[in-house]
Design a protein around this motif. Sequence first.
Motif, PDB file in Angstrom:
ATOM      1  N   PHE A  30       0.855  -1.188   0.000  1.00  0.00           N
ATOM      2  CA  PHE A  30       0.000   0.000   0.000  1.00  0.00           C
ATOM      3  C   PHE A  30       0.892   1.240   0.000  1.00  0.00           C
ATOM      4  N   HIS A  31       0.496   2.236  -0.778  1.00  0.00           N
ATOM      5  CA  HIS A  31       1.282   3.458  -0.943  1.00  0.00           C
ATOM      6  C   HIS A  31       0.596   4.611  -0.209  1.00  0.00           C
ATOM      7  N   TRP A  32       1.398   5.312   0.594  1.00  0.00           N
ATOM      8  CA  TRP A  32       0.886   6.398   1.434  1.00  0.00           C
ATOM      9  C   TRP A  32       1.682   7.672   1.193  1.00  0.00           C
ATOM     10  N   LEU A  33       0.995   8.779   1.288  1.00  0.00           N
ATOM     11  CA  LEU A  33       1.648  10.087   1.297  1.00  0.00           C
ATOM     12  C   LEU A  33       1.294  10.753   2.622  1.00  0.00           C
ATOM     13  N   LEU A  34       2.293  11.219   3.332  1.00  0.00           N
ATOM     14  CA  LEU A  34       2.103  11.763   4.675  1.00  0.00           C
ATOM     15  C   LEU A  34       2.414  13.246   4.685  1.00  0.00           C
ATOM     16  N   VAL A  35       1.484  14.036   5.200  1.00  0.00           N
ATOM     17  CA  VAL A  35       1.688  15.479   5.336  1.00  0.00           C
ATOM     18  C   VAL A  35       1.933  15.776   6.810  1.00  0.00           C
ATOM     19  N   LEU A  36       3.081  16.378   7.085  1.00  0.00           N
ATOM     20  CA  LEU A  36       3.489  16.668   8.450  1.00  0.00           C
ATOM     21  C   LEU A  36       2.974  18.025   8.879  1.00  0.00           C
ATOM     22  N   ALA A  37       2.538  18.115  10.122  1.00  0.00           N
ATOM     23  CA  ALA A  37       2.079  19.384  10.684  1.00  0.00           C
ATOM     24  C   ALA A  37       3.243  20.102  11.363  1.00  0.00           C
ATOM     25  N   HIS A  64     -11.112   4.897   8.483  1.00  0.00           N
ATOM     26  CA  HIS A  64     -11.927   5.562   9.513  1.00  0.00           C
ATOM     27  C   HIS A  64     -11.085   5.786  10.760  1.00  0.00           C
ATOM     28  N   ASN A  65     -11.336   6.917  11.437  1.00  0.00           N
ATOM     29  CA  ASN A  65     -10.637   7.233  12.672  1.00  0.00           C
ATOM     30  C   ASN A  65     -11.552   8.066  13.565  1.00  0.00           C
ATOM     31  N   ASP A  66     -11.987   7.503  14.679  1.00  0.00           N
ATOM     32  CA  ASP A  66     -12.827   8.241  15.625  1.00  0.00           C
ATOM     33  C   ASP A  66     -12.111   9.461  16.200  1.00  0.00           C
ATOM     34  N   LEU A  67     -10.781   9.456  16.187  1.00  0.00           N
ATOM     35  CA  LEU A  67     -10.031  10.583  16.748  1.00  0.00           C
ATOM     36  C   LEU A  67      -9.864  11.728  15.754  1.00  0.00           C
ATOM     37  N   GLN A  68     -10.333  11.552  14.520  1.00  0.00           N
ATOM     38  CA  GLN A  68     -10.152  12.609  13.520  1.00  0.00           C
ATOM     39  C   GLN A  68     -10.946  13.860  13.862  1.00  0.00           C
ATOM     40  N   ALA A  69     -12.197  13.701  14.249  1.00  0.00           N
ATOM     41  CA  ALA A  69     -13.019  14.883  14.571  1.00  0.00           C
ATOM     42  C   ALA A  69     -12.421  15.702  15.710  1.00  0.00           C
ATOM     43  N   PRO A  70     -12.018  15.086  16.832  1.00  0.00           N
ATOM     44  CA  PRO A  70     -11.385  15.901  17.875  1.00  0.00           C
ATOM     45  C   PRO A  70     -10.050  16.508  17.450  1.00  0.00           C
ATOM     46  N   ALA A  71      -9.277  15.802  16.634  1.00  0.00           N
ATOM     47  CA  ALA A  71      -8.019  16.377  16.148  1.00  0.00           C
ATOM     48  C   ALA A  71      -8.289  17.600  15.282  1.00  0.00           C
ATOM     49  N   LEU A  72      -9.316  17.523  14.442  1.00  0.00           N
ATOM     50  CA  LEU A  72      -9.681  18.666  13.604  1.00  0.00           C
ATOM     51  C   LEU A  72     -10.185  19.829  14.451  1.00  0.00           C
ATOM     52  N   HIS A  73     -10.863  19.522  15.536  1.00  0.00           N
ATOM     53  CA  HIS A  73     -11.347  20.593  16.407  1.00  0.00           C
ATOM     54  C   HIS A  73     -10.175  21.312  17.064  1.00  0.00           C
ATOM     55  N   LEU A  74      -9.138  20.553  17.427  1.00  0.00           N
ATOM     56  CA  LEU A  74      -7.965  21.151  18.078  1.00  0.00           C
ATOM     57  C   LEU A  74      -7.049  21.837  17.075  1.00  0.00           C
ATOM     58  N   PRO A 129      -7.917  23.078  13.430  1.00  0.00           N
ATOM     59  CA  PRO A 129      -8.866  23.202  12.318  1.00  0.00           C
ATOM     60  C   PRO A 129      -8.196  23.255  10.949  1.00  0.00           C
ATOM     61  N   GLU A 130      -6.951  23.701  10.886  1.00  0.00           N
ATOM     62  CA  GLU A 130      -6.264  23.805   9.602  1.00  0.00           C
ATOM     63  C   GLU A 130      -6.044  22.454   8.947  1.00  0.00           C
ATOM     64  N   LEU A 131      -6.154  21.368   9.702  1.00  0.00           N
ATOM     65  CA  LEU A 131      -5.998  20.039   9.124  1.00  0.00           C
ATOM     66  C   LEU A 131      -7.087  19.745   8.086  1.00  0.00           C
ATOM     67  N   ALA A 132      -8.244  20.381   8.229  1.00  0.00           N
ATOM     68  CA  ALA A 132      -9.320  20.168   7.255  1.00  0.00           C
ATOM     69  C   ALA A 132      -8.890  20.627   5.873  1.00  0.00           C
ATOM     70  N   ASP A 133      -8.131  21.722   5.808  1.00  0.00           N
ATOM     71  CA  ASP A 133      -7.643  22.211   4.516  1.00  0.00           C
ATOM     72  C   ASP A 133      -6.656  21.224   3.898  1.00  0.00           C
ATOM     73  N   VAL A 134      -5.836  20.584   4.749  1.00  0.00           N
ATOM     74  CA  VAL A 134      -4.878  19.602   4.250  1.00  0.00           C
ATOM     75  C   VAL A 134      -5.615  18.397   3.667  1.00  0.00           C
ATOM     76  N   LEU A 135      -6.606  17.902   4.402  1.00  0.00           N
ATOM     77  CA  LEU A 135      -7.393  16.772   3.922  1.00  0.00           C
ATOM     78  C   LEU A 135      -8.032  17.081   2.568  1.00  0.00           C
ATOM     79  N   GLU A 136      -8.605  18.270   2.471  1.00  0.00           N
ATOM     80  CA  GLU A 136      -9.278  18.651   1.219  1.00  0.00           C
ATOM     81  C   GLU A 136      -8.279  18.789   0.076  1.00  0.00           C
ATOM     82  N   ALA A 137      -7.118  19.382   0.357  1.00  0.00           N
ATOM     83  CA  ALA A 137      -6.118  19.599  -0.693  1.00  0.00           C
ATOM     84  C   ALA A 137      -5.661  18.274  -1.293  1.00  0.00           C
TER      85      ALA A 137
END
Length: 311
Positions: A173-180, A234-244, A246-254
């Motif tokens: 499996f091939h993954w691309l990782l964006v670091l914060a 799926h990740n149940d921790l994604q919503a709380p991470a995005l709340h803490l 919020p700029e991660l939502a832009d990364v996901l969309e990009a």
Amino acid sequence: MSVAAGPRVVHAKAPGKINVFMRVGALQDDGYHDVATAYQAVSLYEEVAATEADDFSVRFTGPIDTSGLPTDGSNLAIKAARLLARTTDYRGGVHLEIAKHVPIAGGMGGGSADAAATLVACDHLWGTGLARDDLHELAAELGADVPFALMGGTAVGTGRGDELSPALAKGTFHWLLVLADGGLSTPEVYAELDRHRERHVTDIAPAPSQPTVDIEVLQALRAGDAQQLAEYLHNDLQAPALHLQPELADVLEAGEVAGALAALVSGSGPTVAFLVADADQALDLQVSLSAGGHRVLRATGPVHGARIVAG
């Protein structure tokens, strides 16, 4: 004239991980949550060089900024070495040189990989000769993700995440990782999950008492089918991470706009993992996201767990 040999050095490495699926159970009376997760070890490695010494010390190198990491007894690698020494009645110490490649506080288990590689390296260096099952027990004492860093491959984790069952995974499996730019505290992300569930108690299903990994995830891994797996990340921790953060939502969309099959926050975040079809698509996505100013790494999985390597 003979030359005295220098101190013996043993090299080991252990991989970071992606939680391709993570479901978190309800908050328990002891303040913890049971989880059900599908781990995949990926080709970002922590590299440990263990040298015989009288005491315990650690030094960091590598491309990751380690200026904020402790180097005293609170460091997980030092804890791992001391636990092994205590368990086996070893009387010496070790100096650890750790080249870090896994993001710190990024949800990819870098500290856990340090600990796993340290256990393997020190066991070999000191000749303590523990069986793999015994090392696994020590790993579980150090943290929920340490046993998987020791094991590697693909596995289902339950309980705190440390009760492991190997899972079949075909192909690569091939993954691309964006670091914060900054990390996230795992306890804070879990606390935010509890607050998120309280805020949305009428909108979302109650947290399961005994979470499980969806069978479709295991089927996709077994088939080596990235397209199929993409539907079930799926990740149940994604919503709380995005709340803490919020700029991660832009990364996901990009990443999704640029052609990723799917995306999710890895573990407790804030590293964002994009699943892609193949190496060519990974390179295309890397170019696109790098042009947008993101720090990007490519990785593949599954890979082996902690092991001794040539120096």
